[in-house]
Design an enzyme around this catalytic site. Structure first.
Site, PDB file in Angstrom:
ATOM      1  N   SER A 142       0.865  -1.170   0.000  1.00 37.22           N
ATOM      2  CA  SER A 142       0.000   0.000   0.000  1.00 37.22           C
ATOM      3  C   SER A 142       0.907   1.228   0.000  1.00 37.22           C
ATOM      4  O   SER A 142       0.949   1.988   0.960  1.00 37.22           O
ATOM      5  CB  SER A 142      -0.901  -0.021   1.236  1.00 37.22           C
ATOM      6  OG  SER A 142      -1.700   1.131   1.289  1.00 37.22           O
ATOM      7  N   GLY A 193       0.814   3.628  -2.332  1.00 39.51           N
ATOM      8  CA  GLY A 193      -0.044   4.783  -2.589  1.00 39.51           C
ATOM      9  C   GLY A 193       0.539   5.796  -3.544  1.00 39.51           C
ATOM     10  O   GLY A 193       0.387   6.992  -3.342  1.00 39.51           O
ATOM     11  N   CYS A 207      -4.568   1.334 -10.435  1.00 39.44           N
ATOM     12  CA  CYS A 207      -3.931   1.373  -9.134  1.00 39.44           C
ATOM     13  C   CYS A 207      -4.974   1.268  -8.029  1.00 39.44           C
ATOM     14  O   CYS A 207      -5.900   2.066  -7.953  1.00 39.44           O
ATOM     15  CB  CYS A 207      -3.111   2.639  -8.950  1.00 39.44           C
ATOM     16  SG  CYS A 207      -2.264   2.608  -7.363  1.00 39.44           S
ATOM     17  N   ASN A 247       5.200   5.125 -16.449  1.00 38.98           N
ATOM     18  CA  ASN A 247       3.894   4.730 -15.947  1.00 38.98           C
ATOM     19  C   ASN A 247       3.169   5.980 -15.456  1.00 38.98           C
ATOM     20  O   ASN A 247       3.717   6.727 -14.646  1.00 38.98           O
ATOM     21  CB  ASN A 247       4.092   3.707 -14.817  1.00 38.98           C
ATOM     22  CG  ASN A 247       2.791   3.156 -14.262  1.00 38.98           C
ATOM     23  OD1 ASN A 247       2.150   3.795 -13.442  1.00 38.98           O
ATOM     24  ND2 ASN A 247       2.413   1.971 -14.700  1.00 38.98           N
ATOM     25  N   GLY A 258       8.212  -7.702 -11.226  1.00 41.85           N
ATOM     26  CA  GLY A 258       8.048  -6.736 -10.147  1.00 41.85           C
ATOM     27  C   GLY A 258       8.654  -7.245  -8.863  1.00 41.85           C
ATOM     28  O   GLY A 258       9.851  -7.078  -8.599  1.00 41.85           O
ATOM     29  N   GLY A 293       4.057 -12.294 -10.545  1.00 43.13           N
ATOM     30  CA  GLY A 293       4.734 -13.381  -9.840  1.00 43.13           C
ATOM     31  C   GLY A 293       5.908 -13.995 -10.567  1.00 43.13           C
ATOM     32  O   GLY A 293       6.383 -15.069 -10.187  1.00 43.13           O
TER      33      GLY A 293
HETATM   34  C1  LIG Z   1       5.768  -1.980  -4.170  1.00 46.53           C
HETATM   35  C2  LIG Z   1       5.003  -1.982  -5.459  1.00 46.53           C
HETATM   36  C3  LIG Z   1       4.699  -0.774  -6.097  1.00 46.53           C
HETATM   37  C4  LIG Z   1       3.989  -0.756  -7.301  1.00 46.53           C
HETATM   38  N1  LIG Z   1       3.719   0.438  -7.901  1.00 46.53           N
HETATM   39  C5  LIG Z   1       3.062   0.455  -9.098  1.00 46.53           C
HETATM   40  C6  LIG Z   1       2.806   1.687  -9.780  1.00 46.53           C
HETATM   41  O1  LIG Z   1       3.191   2.765  -9.322  1.00 46.53           O
HETATM   42  N2  LIG Z   1       2.113   1.647 -10.951  1.00 46.53           N
HETATM   43  C7  LIG Z   1       1.683   0.459 -11.505  1.00 46.53           C
HETATM   44  O2  LIG Z   1       1.079   0.470 -12.564  1.00 46.53           O
HETATM   45  N3  LIG Z   1       1.940  -0.721 -10.892  1.00 46.53           N
HETATM   46  C8  LIG Z   1       2.609  -0.749  -9.702  1.00 46.53           C
HETATM   47  N4  LIG Z   1       2.868  -1.960  -9.085  1.00 46.53           N
HETATM   48  C9  LIG Z   1       2.411  -3.227  -9.712  1.00 46.53           C
HETATM   49  C10 LIG Z   1       3.539  -3.951 -10.431  1.00 46.53           C
HETATM   50  O3  LIG Z   1       4.066  -3.177 -11.496  1.00 46.53           O
HETATM   51  C11 LIG Z   1       3.069  -5.316 -10.960  1.00 46.53           C
HETATM   52  O4  LIG Z   1       2.040  -5.098 -11.886  1.00 46.53           O
HETATM   53  C12 LIG Z   1       2.544  -6.205  -9.860  1.00 46.53           C
HETATM   54  O5  LIG Z   1       3.360  -6.111  -8.727  1.00 46.53           O
HETATM   55  C13 LIG Z   1       2.474  -7.674 -10.276  1.00 46.53           C
HETATM   56  O6  LIG Z   1       3.728  -8.158 -10.675  1.00 46.53           O
HETATM   57  P1  LIG Z   1       4.724  -8.969  -9.702  1.00 46.53           P
HETATM   58  O7  LIG Z   1       3.959 -10.118  -9.110  1.00 46.53           O
HETATM   59  O8  LIG Z   1       5.864  -9.384 -10.558  1.00 46.53           O
HETATM   60  O9  LIG Z   1       5.144  -8.012  -8.642  1.00 46.53           O
HETATM   61  C14 LIG Z   1       3.567  -1.985  -7.880  1.00 46.53           C
HETATM   62  C15 LIG Z   1       3.893  -3.194  -7.239  1.00 46.53           C
HETATM   63  C16 LIG Z   1       4.587  -3.214  -6.062  1.00 46.53           C
HETATM   64  C17 LIG Z   1       4.914  -4.523  -5.404  1.00 46.53           C
END
Ligand SMILES: Cc1cc2nc3c(=O)[nH]c(=O)nc-3n(C[C@H](O)[C@H](O)[C@H](O)COP(=O)(O)O)c2cc1C
Ligand SMILES: Cc1cc2nc3c(=O)[nH]c(=O)nc-3n(C[C@H](O)[C@H](O)[C@H](O)COP(=O)(O)OP(=O)(O)OC[C@H]3O[C@@H](n4cnc5c(N)ncnc54)[C@H](O)[C@@H]3O)c2cc1C
Ligand code: FES
Lengths: 344, 341
Positions: free
Chosen positions: A72, A74, A132, A101, A267, A246
């Protein structure tokens, strides 16, 4: 054996390999740049940028779950002006395609973000975050309404010549519909998926962990769900799909390619190993070379041929979606953004 | 805001040389990694991937570097078993390997005798943070609650080497939970518990007898000519070792002495808040080492936020700092300690 060709193209972005660092997990590149050579990545996506600076949410912002991570944060970010002034020049010199982004709470804000970034050197593409889960700006997220997604995509399309990617939210009834709306709006690609909404509760204090109660779940815990989303979306659109959710290992990434993703983004995997992106690039390379597969693009959607009739049996409405040409005319006034359509 | 001052972090593996229980639930792990041993500054930390954890627990765990021995490429981590990750860590045996990312973060700012200015980014306010204000010998206070002693041990060695005298106030709930006293710097020739073997991978000699070098009154003064004088004040809540009370009770007495130029603190949130209040009362600048849950450890994910006091006041808008990159060490003026813990 000849070395495998890892290059892929998303919109106008030519990437040397299909591995992207996902938004919000990789800052502005320089943080991880202290540990690895980011020019070896396919592309990087920046933290979400808003028009004005955002402070973000109060701590705690992170909570570990079984094989997953709730966040979170934000949308804490320095705002568009500071991004252009402080981060963009550095990014331009990184030798890697940069996708910014962007997050807005109105159509006008998305347009302003996109048009201000239009002339900024080193920005190769925009990823429009309609999903988001942390910011409740004016009620429901754009992502929950395909029509709203269409309008955002079309509006941004009108003001940008850069590669336009719409980042889909999995927290919707039919993600394939949203993907089609993005495609019809003129997106060059969709990225799929953002985090899944979840909750953590602190049993000791008997209250939710996060100040906003809901948080975004990421990491290996969501991989099967994300794979399904990619599969459904890839069935519904002709534009490239960037698979996210993931991915930690080369094997994970290959599964997404086989499900229909043209590229993948990592991510949470970066937190487990800061070298995750590079490890995945190298792993894809050896997978291809060991099997004599010529190019990464040869993997895209290859698992789909084996789906038979069963794949649709658990489907949501996405699979019975009308042909999009007709649907487009039904749903949206003809001509709306169509001229920019993501033909490619 | 500055990022870490030292070397760039590196992702590499470290070999466990020793992993020894030193108290109830408390372990001291000696690891071999030349880069960390050579490049870490006091107050910096390493982000450790628990081996065998596969994907659960998913995230790395941050630990302060407690001591380094550059000559043999070893470093020490002092840790408490509080959950699954640290439990798995405690099961490691010599020869096991684990991924370490580091050194990370902004460490302690060393006192500069006679030098003005506090926060290196000018955030120290109007000279209020000046370490070594006035003239004469600089003496500083180190304040540790429980395993908060870990980063302060490395700091104490750096102070010792640079000839800065200090008072080390160490507290815990009870005597058996006091760890790391045996790792404090000892002047050569002194009948020290750890003489010549700090951070040595295979410590020889007797194991630490708790309180062996700490007189019953809990105050120990090193008297060698070889190094600066330093004192160790031990405080326990149950009085089982040293003075009975809170670490801040002892700190108050130390600060009353009026010769402390700067205080460094690490421990529970409540203790840090109290130390900060005392610093204000006695007009002594304070640096604190904070903890927050972390994901990347590199300043990228913005997950480890702590509310910024000065930045918020300056801009009129809430602002956050990253514990992993802007900290973990902060001047108390920089952060809103009411929000932590
Ligand atoms: C700490 C954190 C911050 C994130 N911030 C953004 C963001 O600012 N904008 C966005 O589109 N996605 C954001 N995401 C989502 C990631 O880009 C990604 O879509 C999501 O985590 C799923 O992929 P993953 O399982 O590889 O982490 C964020 C994810 C995490 C964990
Ligand atoms: C910069 C920094 C330096 C640290 N140095 C040390 C050290 O030298 N020695 C030491 O024993 N511990 C240190 N910690 C705390 C240590 O990281 C946590 O105790 C550890 O991550 C807990 O992992 P676990 O899986 O055992 O516990 P979990 O099962 O994850 O959690 C158990 C308990 O630990 C708390 N916790 C979890 N993660 C953290 C965290 N990152 N920070 C604070 N509390 C946490 C939780 O609130 C919970 O109550 C440090 C933390 C930071 C941020
Ligand atoms: S842990 Fe990612 S920014 Fe601090």
């Amino acid at each position: 054996m000849a070395s495998a060709d890892l290059a892929v193209t998303i919109g106008a972005i030519k990437m040397k390999n299909p591995v992207i660092a996902a938004s919000g997990t990789f800052g502005f590149g320089r943080e991880f740049g202290r540990v690895l050579d980011i020019s070896a990545l396919g592309a990087i996506v920046t933290k979400g940028i808003t028009l004005e600076p955002r402070a973000g949410n109060p701590p705690p912002r992170l909570w570990e779950t079984a094989c997953g991570l709730l966040n979170s944060v934000g949308l804490q970010n320095p705002g568009l002006a500071a991004f252009i002034r402080d981060e963009a020049p550095r990014l331009a010199a990184c030798g890697v395609p940069v996708i910014v982004n962007i997050s807005g709470d109105s159509l006008a804000e998305f347009c302003e973000l996109a048009s201000c970034l239009e002339g900024v050197p080193g920005v190769d593409g925009l990823e429009v975050n309609v999903s988001c889960p942390n910011i409740h700006a004016g009620g429901r997220p754009f992502a929950s309404d395909p029509e709203a997604v269409y309008r955002v995509a079309a509006a941004v399309r009108r003001v940008t010549g850069k590669t336009l990617i719409v980042k889909l939210s999995p927290n919707v009834a039919g993600i394939a519909r949203t993907a089609q709306a993005a495609e019809m709006g003129g997106a060059d690609a969709v990225s799929c998926v953002n985090t899944y909404l979840g909750i953590a509760i602190d049993a000791e204090r008997r209250r939710p962990v996060f100040s906003r109660v809901f948080a975004g779940l990421s990491g290996p815990a969501i991989k099967p769900l994300a794979l399904r989303a990619v599969w459904e979306v890839a069935s519904a659109v002709r534009i490239p799909v960037v698979g996210i959710g993931g991915i930690c290992s080369p094997q994970d990434a290959i599964e997404f390619l086989l499900a229909g993703a043209r590229a993948v983004a990592i991510g949470t995997g970066n937190f487990i190993s800061p070298m995750a992106c590079l490890e995945v690039v190298e792993g894809i390379r050896s997978y291809l070379e060991e099997r004599g597969i010529r190019a990464a693009t040869d993997l895209v959607g290859r698992a789909r041929g084996h789906a038979g009739h069963t794949a649709g049996s658990h489907s949501d409405e996405a699979y019975v979606y009308e042909p999009k040409e007709r649907k487009a005319e039904d749903d949206f006034a003809a001509g709306k953004g169509r001229s920019h359509g993501g033909e490619q | 805001m500055m990022e870490c001052l030292g070397s760039a972090p590196a992702a590499s593996t470290a070999t466990v040389l020793e992993n020894r229980q030193v108290g109830p639930g408390c372990y001291r792990m000696c690891l071999e990694n030349d880069y960390i041993a050579r490049c870490t500054l006091p107050g910096q930390f390493v982000h450790v991937r628990i081996p065998g954890s596969s994907l659960d627990p998913l995230l790395r765990r941050p630990f302060s570097v407690c001591l380094v021995e550059p000559s043999n490429g070893a470093f020490l981590v002092l840790y408490q078993v509080v959950g699954r990750g640290t439990k798995m860590l405690s099961a490691l045996r010599p020869g096991d390997r684990l991924d370490v990312l580091g050194p990370l973060g902004r460490g302690f700012e060393m006192p500069r005798a006679g030098a003005g200015g506090g926060g290196d980014d000018g955030s120290g306010g109007d000279g209020g943070n000046s370490i070594g204000r006035g003239s004469g010998a600089v003496r500083v206070a180190l304040v540790a609650g429980g395993l908060g002693i870990a980063p302060l041990i490395m700091l104490s060695h750096a102070l010792f080497r640079s000839g800065v005298g200090f008072v080390f106030v160490v507290g815990a709930r009870s005597g058996e939970l006091l760890a790391g006293l045996d790792l404090l710097p000892r002047a050569p020739g002194r009948d020290a518990v750890l003489s010549g073997r700090s951070a040595s991978p295979e410590p020889a000699g007797p194991e630490i007898v708790q309180g062996a070098h700490v007189p019953p009154n809990g105050c120990d003064t090193a008297t060698d000519d070889a190094g600066p004088r330093y004192e160790v004040h031990v405080v326990t809540e149950d009085g089982s070792m040293g003075r009975r009370g809170l670490v801040t009770d002892a700190l108050r007495d130390v600060l009353r002495g009026g010769d402390i130029a700067c205080a460094y603190a690490c421990g529970p949130a409540g203790m840090l808040r109290e130390v900060a209040r005392m610093g204000e009362t006695f007009r002594v600048p304070v640096q604190v080492s904070l903890e927050e849950r972390m994901a990347c450890g590199l300043g990228a994910c913005l997950g480890c936020a702590v509310k910024a006091r000065e930045a918020t006041a300056r801009s009129g808008r809430t602002a956050y700092l990253r514990v992993c990159a802007d900290g973990p060490v902060f001047w108390v003026e920089e952060v809103d300690l009411d929000g932590i813990g």
